[in-house]
Design a protein around this motif. Sequence first.
Motif, PDB file in Angstrom:
ATOM      1  N   ARG A  62      49.233  65.225  33.715  1.00 36.68           N
ATOM      2  CA  ARG A  62      48.916  63.894  34.236  1.00 36.68           C
ATOM      3  C   ARG A  62      50.189  63.114  34.529  1.00 36.68           C
ATOM      4  O   ARG A  62      50.128  61.956  34.920  1.00 36.68           O
ATOM      5  CB  ARG A  62      48.026  63.125  33.259  1.00 36.68           C
ATOM      6  N   TYR A  63      51.344  63.772  34.313  1.00 36.38           N
ATOM      7  CA  TYR A  63      52.608  63.123  34.668  1.00 36.38           C
ATOM      8  C   TYR A  63      53.673  64.203  34.799  1.00 36.38           C
ATOM      9  O   TYR A  63      53.925  64.952  33.865  1.00 36.38           O
ATOM     10  CB  TYR A  63      53.024  62.103  33.602  1.00 36.38           C
ATOM     11  N   TYR A  64      54.285  64.263  35.971  1.00 32.33           N
ATOM     12  CA  TYR A  64      55.282  65.296  36.248  1.00 32.33           C
ATOM     13  C   TYR A  64      56.717  64.774  36.151  1.00 32.33           C
ATOM     14  O   TYR A  64      57.627  65.360  36.719  1.00 32.33           O
ATOM     15  CB  TYR A  64      55.011  65.924  37.608  1.00 32.33           C
ATOM     16  N   GLY A  65      56.885  63.664  35.442  1.00 35.54           N
ATOM     17  CA  GLY A  65      58.229  63.243  35.076  1.00 35.54           C
ATOM     18  C   GLY A  65      58.828  62.108  35.871  1.00 35.54           C
ATOM     19  O   GLY A  65      59.915  61.630  35.529  1.00 35.54           O
ATOM     20  N   ALA A  66      58.162  61.659  36.941  1.00 32.16           N
ATOM     21  CA  ALA A  66      58.744  60.577  37.737  1.00 32.16           C
ATOM     22  C   ALA A  66      57.669  59.942  38.612  1.00 32.16           C
ATOM     23  O   ALA A  66      56.614  60.534  38.873  1.00 32.16           O
ATOM     24  CB  ALA A  66      59.891  61.083  38.607  1.00 32.16           C
ATOM     25  N   GLU A  67      57.969  58.728  39.063  1.00 34.75           N
ATOM     26  CA  GLU A  67      57.143  58.025  40.035  1.00 34.75           C
ATOM     27  C   GLU A  67      57.844  58.076  41.389  1.00 34.75           C
ATOM     28  O   GLU A  67      59.082  58.025  41.464  1.00 34.75           O
ATOM     29  CB  GLU A  67      56.926  56.563  39.618  1.00 34.75           C
ATOM     30  N   TYR A  68      57.059  58.147  42.473  1.00 35.25           N
ATOM     31  CA  TYR A  68      57.633  58.340  43.808  1.00 35.25           C
ATOM     32  C   TYR A  68      57.129  57.331  44.838  1.00 35.25           C
ATOM     33  O   TYR A  68      57.500  57.411  45.999  1.00 35.25           O
ATOM     34  CB  TYR A  68      57.302  59.750  44.311  1.00 35.25           C
ATOM     35  N   ILE A  69      56.295  56.384  44.415  1.00 33.26           N
ATOM     36  CA  ILE A  69      55.682  55.442  45.356  1.00 33.26           C
ATOM     37  C   ILE A  69      56.573  54.228  45.534  1.00 33.26           C
ATOM     38  O   ILE A  69      57.025  53.619  44.561  1.00 33.26           O
ATOM     39  CB  ILE A  69      54.289  55.018  44.869  1.00 33.26           C
ATOM     40  N   ASN A  70      56.805  53.858  46.801  1.00 32.78           N
ATOM     41  CA  ASN A  70      57.677  52.732  47.106  1.00 32.78           C
ATOM     42  C   ASN A  70      57.320  52.207  48.495  1.00 32.78           C
ATOM     43  O   ASN A  70      56.795  52.964  49.324  1.00 32.78           O
ATOM     44  CB  ASN A  70      59.137  53.183  47.054  1.00 32.78           C
ATOM     45  N   PRO A  71      57.596  50.935  48.788  1.00 32.16           N
ATOM     46  CA  PRO A  71      57.229  50.387  50.105  1.00 32.16           C
ATOM     47  C   PRO A  71      58.086  50.883  51.271  1.00 32.16           C
ATOM     48  O   PRO A  71      57.712  50.709  52.422  1.00 32.16           O
ATOM     49  CB  PRO A  71      57.419  48.869  49.921  1.00 32.16           C
ATOM     50  N   PHE A  72      59.251  51.463  50.968  1.00 34.53           N
ATOM     51  CA  PHE A  72      60.113  51.991  52.022  1.00 34.53           C
ATOM     52  C   PHE A  72      60.588  53.353  51.558  1.00 34.53           C
ATOM     53  O   PHE A  72      61.533  53.472  50.790  1.00 34.53           O
ATOM     54  CB  PHE A  72      61.284  51.039  52.283  1.00 34.53           C
ATOM     55  N   VAL A  73      59.891  54.393  52.005  1.00 29.79           N
ATOM     56  CA  VAL A  73      60.093  55.744  51.493  1.00 29.79           C
ATOM     57  C   VAL A  73      60.721  56.633  52.560  1.00 29.79           C
ATOM     58  O   VAL A  73      60.355  56.561  53.739  1.00 29.79           O
ATOM     59  CB  VAL A  73      58.751  56.334  51.003  1.00 29.79           C
ATOM     60  N   VAL A  74      61.650  57.472  52.138  1.00 32.61           N
ATOM     61  CA  VAL A  74      62.335  58.399  53.039  1.00 32.61           C
ATOM     62  C   VAL A  74      61.881  59.818  52.714  1.00 32.61           C
ATOM     63  O   VAL A  74      61.873  60.219  51.544  1.00 32.61           O
ATOM     64  CB  VAL A  74      63.866  58.289  52.895  1.00 32.61           C
ATOM     65  N   TRP A  75      61.500  60.548  53.757  1.00 32.26           N
ATOM     66  CA  TRP A  75      61.091  61.950  53.606  1.00 32.26           C
ATOM     67  C   TRP A  75      62.017  62.847  54.419  1.00 32.26           C
ATOM     68  O   TRP A  75      62.652  62.392  55.374  1.00 32.26           O
ATOM     69  CB  TRP A  75      59.667  62.153  54.112  1.00 32.26           C
ATOM     70  N   ARG A  76      62.030  64.127  54.048  1.00 33.90           N
ATOM     71  CA  ARG A  76      62.724  65.156  54.824  1.00 33.90           C
ATOM     72  C   ARG A  76      61.673  66.001  55.540  1.00 33.90           C
ATOM     73  O   ARG A  76      60.751  66.529  54.895  1.00 33.90           O
ATOM     74  CB  ARG A  76      63.603  66.012  53.921  1.00 33.90           C
ATOM     75  N   ARG A  77      61.784  66.107  56.854  1.00 32.86           N
ATOM     76  CA  ARG A  77      60.772  66.811  57.655  1.00 32.86           C
ATOM     77  C   ARG A  77      60.544  68.237  57.169  1.00 32.86           C
ATOM     78  O   ARG A  77      59.394  68.684  57.038  1.00 32.86           O
ATOM     79  CB  ARG A  77      61.197  66.811  59.124  1.00 32.86           C
ATOM     80  N   SER A  78      61.624  68.966  56.886  1.00 35.75           N
ATOM     81  CA  SER A  78      61.473  70.361  56.459  1.00 35.75           C
ATOM     82  C   SER A  78      60.748  70.466  55.125  1.00 35.75           C
ATOM     83  O   SER A  78      60.017  71.432  54.878  1.00 35.75           O
ATOM     84  CB  SER A  78      62.840  71.043  56.381  1.00 35.75           C
ATOM     85  N   VAL A  79      60.924  69.466  54.256  1.00 27.16           N
ATOM     86  CA  VAL A  79      60.225  69.471  52.968  1.00 27.16           C
ATOM     87  C   VAL A  79      58.737  69.234  53.184  1.00 27.16           C
ATOM     88  O   VAL A  79      57.889  69.886  52.550  1.00 27.16           O
ATOM     89  CB  VAL A  79      60.835  68.423  52.015  1.00 27.16           C
ATOM     90  N   ILE A  80      58.386  68.329  54.080  1.00 26.78           N
ATOM     91  CA  ILE A  80      56.977  68.084  54.395  1.00 26.78           C
ATOM     92  C   ILE A  80      56.327  69.350  54.952  1.00 26.78           C
ATOM     93  O   ILE A  80      55.199  69.710  54.581  1.00 26.78           O
ATOM     94  CB  ILE A  80      56.846  66.915  55.396  1.00 26.78           C
TER      95      ILE A  80
END
Length: 320
Positions: A179-197
């Motif tokens: 129920r928790y993998y060690g971190a939170e990732y939600i934010n109003p301005f988020v950066v992704w890497r296309r290859s990771v997606i």
Amino acid sequence: MTGPAAEANLITCSFRGDLDVCRMLCESIDRFVPASIPHSLYVPRADLPLFVDLASDRRTVAAQEDLLPRWFRKLPLPGPEWRRRLRLPRRNMYVTPYSPLVRGWIAQQIMKIAATANASAEIVAHIDSDNVFIRPLKLEHLARNGRVRIYRNPDMVDLETHRVWQETAGKLLGLPGSRYYGAEYINPFVVWRRSVIRGMIERIEQIAGRDWRIVLARTPHFAEYVLYGVYADKVVGLDAAGLMPESFTLCHSRWGDEFAGAEDEASFIRSLRPEHVTCLIQSTIDTSMTKRQAIFDQVAALAAEQDQEAVDRLPASVSR
């Protein structure tokens, strides 16, 4: 859009109910974001005439429906005013032949993943339409030394919804249950890497044995930012994914609570930090467009003061 390859992409999903705040966002992008970073604005096809004047050499305005497969069908619902009167959902609803009724929030997350997978740049930043830029965006805010930023905050948010999103991400990615993998990732301005997606999409399809969009349409509760973060962190590994974890937010945010008055507004403005590049006042907060603009202008002015103070503190040889 032709010319040199984009350094990064900005992506926004909006709709007619957020038209006015979206205009503020677009004006701030034109002011603070380099033209080498194009902006893709996706809105419902029926809303295109309302947003078309926001299109420019650096901004495309396109239909959200083009990000979904043809078997996603939007339910016919009345406009925002009648939805409020009839207590209908604020967002659209969708039907598919492969899933129960799909809420608009789920469909929008699928859109954001699809838009990123098809982006023209490896670095993709997602910014909601009730957010604005308040100081110049630099590429190093998004990536440095070949590594793309990921917002990764180890401080757990003690909310049941967050635990459900984490648990669901683990199931979709074939990880041991947690129920928790060690971190939170939600934010109003988020950066992704296309290859990771793209890798995340392949992983979901590998685990489920079917199209990722069907899998997510059948998943009533998930968060795209958590799904991406857990995949990058626990499946690939941040180093292997070419990601740069940072625990601080790039966005100065006001969520949920209405402003109590002038002093509350002033306190919000004063709490701006030098690392904040954008400022958000949630669109559901009952604040007039005039008041919003005034607050954003004051935040931008304070950001400029902070940046100038930082320059003044540099040694003369560096500042030149």
